[in-house]
Design a protein around this motif. Structure first.
Motif, short mmCIF file in Angstrom:
data_model
loop_
_atom_site.label_atom_id
_atom_site.label_comp_id
_atom_site.label_asym_id
_atom_site.label_seq_id
_atom_site.Cartn_x
_atom_site.Cartn_y
_atom_site.Cartn_z
N ASP A 1 0.76 -1.20 0.07
CA ASP A 1 0.21 -0.08 0.06
C ASP A 1 0.78 1.28 0.04
O ASP A 1 1.78 1.42 0.81
N ASN A 2 0.64 2.02 -1.11
CA ASN A 2 1.34 3.42 -1.05
C ASN A 2 2.93 3.41 -0.93
O ASN A 2 3.49 3.90 -0.07
N ILE A 3 3.40 2.33 -1.53
CA ILE A 3 4.95 2.18 -1.41
C ILE A 3 5.62 2.83 -2.05
O ILE A 3 5.57 2.88 -3.26
N SER A 4 6.89 3.44 -1.51
CA SER A 4 7.96 4.35 -2.34
C SER A 4 9.15 3.87 -1.69
O SER A 4 9.36 3.65 -0.42
N ILE A 5 10.33 3.43 -2.69
CA ILE A 5 11.43 3.41 -2.20
C ILE A 5 12.51 4.20 -2.88
O ILE A 5 12.31 4.31 -4.01
N ASP B 1 2.12 2.93 3.87
CA ASP B 1 1.27 2.57 4.88
C ASP B 1 0.57 1.04 4.97
O ASP B 1 0.70 0.40 3.99
N SER B 2 0.23 0.71 6.05
CA SER B 2 -0.18 -0.51 6.22
C SER B 2 -1.53 -1.15 5.59
O SER B 2 -1.73 -2.33 5.80
N GLY B 3 -2.27 -0.41 5.16
CA GLY B 3 -3.48 -0.42 4.37
C GLY B 3 -4.53 -1.14 5.40
O GLY B 3 -4.13 -1.14 6.76
N GLY B 4 -5.59 -1.70 5.20
CA GLY B 4 -6.29 -2.05 5.95
C GLY B 4 -6.82 -3.68 6.13
O GLY B 4 -5.89 -4.12 5.58
N SER B 5 -7.91 -4.00 7.03
CA SER B 5 -8.14 -5.44 6.86
C SER B 5 -9.53 -5.55 6.92
O SER B 5 -10.23 -5.12 8.00
N GLY B 6 -10.21 -5.98 5.65
CA GLY B 6 -11.57 -5.97 5.69
C GLY B 6 -12.30 -4.71 5.74
O GLY B 6 -11.84 -3.76 4.94
N ASP C 1 -5.12 2.49 8.07
CA ASP C 1 -4.02 2.84 7.48
C ASP C 1 -3.01 3.55 8.12
O ASP C 1 -3.34 4.44 8.98
N LEU C 2 -1.95 2.75 8.48
CA LEU C 2 -0.87 3.46 9.39
C LEU C 2 0.43 3.70 8.68
O LEU C 2 1.26 2.83 8.04
N PRO C 3 0.80 5.03 8.55
CA PRO C 3 2.06 5.45 7.83
C PRO C 3 2.94 4.72 8.47
O PRO C 3 3.21 4.49 9.74
N PHE C 4 4.10 4.43 7.73
CA PHE C 4 5.35 3.69 8.30
C PHE C 4 6.54 4.22 7.37
O PHE C 4 6.47 4.59 6.16
N GLU C 5 7.83 4.15 8.17
CA GLU C 5 9.08 4.61 7.19
C GLU C 5 10.13 3.52 7.84
O GLU C 5 10.26 3.20 8.90
N SER C 6 11.16 3.12 6.71
CA SER C 6 12.36 2.41 7.33
C SER C 6 13.24 3.23 6.41
O SER C 6 13.45 3.60 5.19
N ARG C 7 14.41 3.77 7.47
CA ARG C 7 15.42 4.51 6.81
C ARG C 7 16.97 3.78 7.01
O ARG C 7 17.23 3.23 8.18
N ALA D 1 9.85 3.28 11.84
CA ALA D 1 8.86 3.94 12.72
C ALA D 1 7.54 3.90 12.18
O ALA D 1 7.48 3.84 10.90
N THR D 2 6.53 3.97 12.91
CA THR D 2 5.11 4.06 12.39
C THR D 2 4.76 5.49 12.92
O THR D 2 5.34 6.06 13.82
N ALA D 3 3.41 5.75 12.54
CA ALA D 3 2.62 7.16 13.20
C ALA D 3 1.94 6.74 14.38
O ALA D 3 1.34 7.59 14.76
#
Length: 189
Positions: A81-85, A98-103, A108-114, A146-148
């Protein structure tokens, strides 16, 4: 997607010739994982720890001969979901999404890895979503995610600010200082 990792840091080494004396170690007194091997007369060492002081993962790649550290680094993820590298500043990889939903739950939980790479000697280049280090004496790699999420009803956190600040604070320290502080706090805990 929920219950999946944010992603993977992929390190590719141009191995030629035979690798011998490969050994992995996890020292429970220091909480440092290490790996050594020999190739073409050079002994390589990789040390990794998650610092409870600096709140980042630190990896050092080194060799017993100058100019022998060569590798490329990239990020990948099972998230969709909404991935950019991207690469930032010629020395940092950033995975954002973001993590997207389930059902019926949006979730939607934004996250980042750096991932920031600081080589000693040699050269570093960025091409596409890959960083390549050539002829370095050693390299420090700082990894954070980290996540939001702040609490069950608050996802107003800023993962970009968190990962940027923590890595910037750690990257000004020497490896010896990072390692010493990590060991002292691990042993205190």
């Amino acid at each position: 997607a929920k219950f999946e990792p944010i992603g993977d840091l992929n390190l590719a080494f141009p191995i030629t010739g035979t690798v011998t004396n490969y050994r992995r170690d996890l020292n429970l007194d220091t909480a440092i994982a290490s790996m050594t091997y020999q190739q073409n007369g050079v002994t390589f060492l990789r040390e990794i720890f998650s610092s409870p002081v600096d709140n980042v993962m630190v990896m050092r790649l080194s060799a017993d001969q100058a100019g022998k550290i060569h590798f490329s680094a990239s990020l990948s993820t099972p998230q969709t979901d909404n991935i950019s590298i991207t690469t930032v500043g010629g020395d940092t990889l950033v995975l954002h999404g973001d993590s997207g939903g389930s059902g019926p739950v949006s979730g939607d939980l934004p996250f980042e890895s750096r991932v920031k790479i600081v080589p000693q000697g040699g050269t570093m280049s960025a091409e596409g979503n890959t960083l390549t280090i050539t002829n370095a004496n050693s390299a420090l790699i700082f990894i954070d995610a980290a996540t939001a999420f702040k609490k069950y009803n608050d996802i107003s956190g800023n993962p970009t600010s968190l990962t940027t600040a923590r890595i910037a604070a750690a990257a000004v320290k020497s490896f010896d200082q990072l390692r010493t502080n990590h060991i002292a706090e691990h042993q205190r805990l």
